[in-house]
Design a protein around this motif. Structure first.
Motif, PDB file in Angstrom:
ATOM      1  N   ARG A   5     -27.516  54.548 -22.404  1.00 46.42           N
ATOM      2  CA  ARG A   5     -27.079  53.386 -21.582  1.00 46.42           C
ATOM      3  C   ARG A   5     -27.316  53.377 -20.177  1.00 46.42           C
ATOM      4  NH1 ARG A   5     -22.681  54.007 -24.759  1.00 46.42           N
ATOM      5  NH2 ARG A   5     -21.381  54.427 -22.951  1.00 46.42           N
ATOM      6  N   SER A  65     -20.798  42.604 -20.591  1.00 48.49           N
ATOM      7  CA  SER A  65     -20.857  43.804 -21.342  1.00 48.49           C
ATOM      8  C   SER A  65     -20.085  44.793 -20.459  1.00 48.49           C
ATOM      9  CB  SER A  65     -22.277  44.124 -21.227  1.00 48.49           C
ATOM     10  OG  SER A  65     -22.222  45.274 -22.141  1.00 48.49           O
ATOM     11  N   TYR A  66     -18.779  45.368 -20.875  1.00 46.09           N
ATOM     12  CA  TYR A  66     -17.811  46.211 -20.128  1.00 46.09           C
ATOM     13  C   TYR A  66     -18.149  47.443 -20.696  1.00 46.09           C
ATOM     14  CZ  TYR A  66     -14.136  47.307 -17.170  1.00 46.09           C
ATOM     15  OH  TYR A  66     -13.216  47.826 -16.051  1.00 46.09           O
ATOM     16  N   GLY A  67     -18.646  48.470 -19.942  1.00 40.73           N
ATOM     17  CA  GLY A  67     -18.621  49.629 -20.497  1.00 40.73           C
ATOM     18  C   GLY A  67     -17.777  51.001 -19.722  1.00 40.73           C
ATOM     19  N   HIS A  68     -17.213  51.568 -20.694  1.00 40.24           N
ATOM     20  CA  HIS A  68     -16.244  52.509 -20.051  1.00 40.24           C
ATOM     21  C   HIS A  68     -16.804  53.698 -19.953  1.00 40.24           C
ATOM     22  CE1 HIS A  68     -12.528  49.895 -21.051  1.00 40.24           C
ATOM     23  NE2 HIS A  68     -13.104  49.084 -21.769  1.00 40.24           N
ATOM     24  N   GLY A  71     -17.882  55.812 -23.224  1.00 41.22           N
ATOM     25  CA  GLY A  71     -18.823  55.410 -24.135  1.00 41.22           C
ATOM     26  C   GLY A  71     -18.554  54.057 -24.871  1.00 41.22           C
ATOM     27  N   ARG A  72     -17.204  53.516 -24.812  1.00 42.68           N
ATOM     28  CA  ARG A  72     -17.005  52.178 -25.597  1.00 42.68           C
ATOM     29  C   ARG A  72     -17.447  51.186 -24.697  1.00 42.68           C
ATOM     30  NH1 ARG A  72     -11.749  50.978 -24.895  1.00 42.68           N
ATOM     31  NH2 ARG A  72     -11.531  52.557 -23.411  1.00 42.68           N
ATOM     32  N   VAL A  73     -17.962  50.067 -25.502  1.00 40.50           N
ATOM     33  CA  VAL A  73     -18.570  48.915 -24.795  1.00 40.50           C
ATOM     34  C   VAL A  73     -17.634  47.774 -25.379  1.00 40.50           C
ATOM     35  CG1 VAL A  73     -20.558  47.593 -24.195  1.00 40.50           C
ATOM     36  CG2 VAL A  73     -20.835  50.025 -24.380  1.00 40.50           C
ATOM     37  N   GLU A  74     -17.295  46.846 -24.356  1.00 41.55           N
ATOM     38  CA  GLU A  74     -16.520  45.676 -24.908  1.00 41.55           C
ATOM     39  C   GLU A  74     -17.163  44.473 -24.432  1.00 41.55           C
ATOM     40  OE1 GLU A  74     -11.996  47.535 -24.744  1.00 41.55           O
ATOM     41  OE2 GLU A  74     -13.054  46.272 -22.941  1.00 41.55           O
ATOM     42  N   GLN A 147     -20.265  49.195 -15.717  1.00 41.63           N
ATOM     43  CA  GLN A 147     -20.399  50.613 -16.520  1.00 41.63           C
ATOM     44  C   GLN A 147     -19.677  51.584 -15.797  1.00 41.63           C
ATOM     45  OE1 GLN A 147     -21.913  51.393 -19.632  1.00 41.63           O
ATOM     46  NE2 GLN A 147     -20.655  53.142 -19.274  1.00 41.63           N
TER      47      GLN A 147
END
Length: 155
Positions: A5, A65-68, A71-74, A147
């Motif tokens: 990513r 696209s909200y990446g933590h 590794g989670r993507v919301e 991200q």
């Protein structure tokens, strides 16, 4: 070859930046005004996350696209719902070391995400890096992607 990513985020940022570089971009005054507007919107986002302000979160975000950093993507809806229903109490939230670069109708913001929070009596400090991609849409700047990433451990 496996593409991460992070690789995709860098490629996207380059793809957004190259056309503006090739075409000469904006004048200095326009670029400075856009940089100030993006910086202001990053602050609006910070305050909205801190204060769980749904209207402001909606105002500054697009189809995000909200990446933590884990590794989670919301999606936009998942991100806003997460802010609105979080269990921890956020005591402070700062975005130090903010750097903004604007090229045409795209902008990249990088900063540290520094938060102090409490959950069930336990204090937590979160310090990660963050990359945001913004786009000028109908005269206002909207967050397209974010991200989070773990910072390197000091040697």
């Amino acid at each position: 070859m496996e593409v991460s990513r992070r690789d995709m985020a860098v490629a996207g940022a380059v793809a957004l930046a190259v056309p503006g570089l090739l075409l000469g971009g904006f004048s200095g005054v326009e670029a400075a005004a856009d940089e100030a507007a993006v910086t202001e919107n990053v602050e609006v986002l910070r305050k909205a996350i801190f204060g769980a302000d749904k209207a402001k979160l909606e105002q500054v975000s697009s189809q995000i696209s909200y990446g933590h950093s884990d590794g989670r993507v919301e999606t936009k809806e998942q991100f806003i719902n997460g802010v609105m229903t979080r269990k921890q109490t956020v005591k402070s939230l700062a975005f130090p070391e903010l750097k903004v670069a604007v090229v045409g109708d795209a902008a990249i913001a990088r900063h540290i995400y520094l938060a102090e929070s409490e959950l069930e009596g336990k204090q937590t400090t979160t310090k990660i890096g963050a990359l945001q991609v913004w786009q000028k849409q109908n005269g206002s700047w909207k967050l397209l992607a974010r991200q989070g990433f773990r910072l390197p451990t000091p040697a």
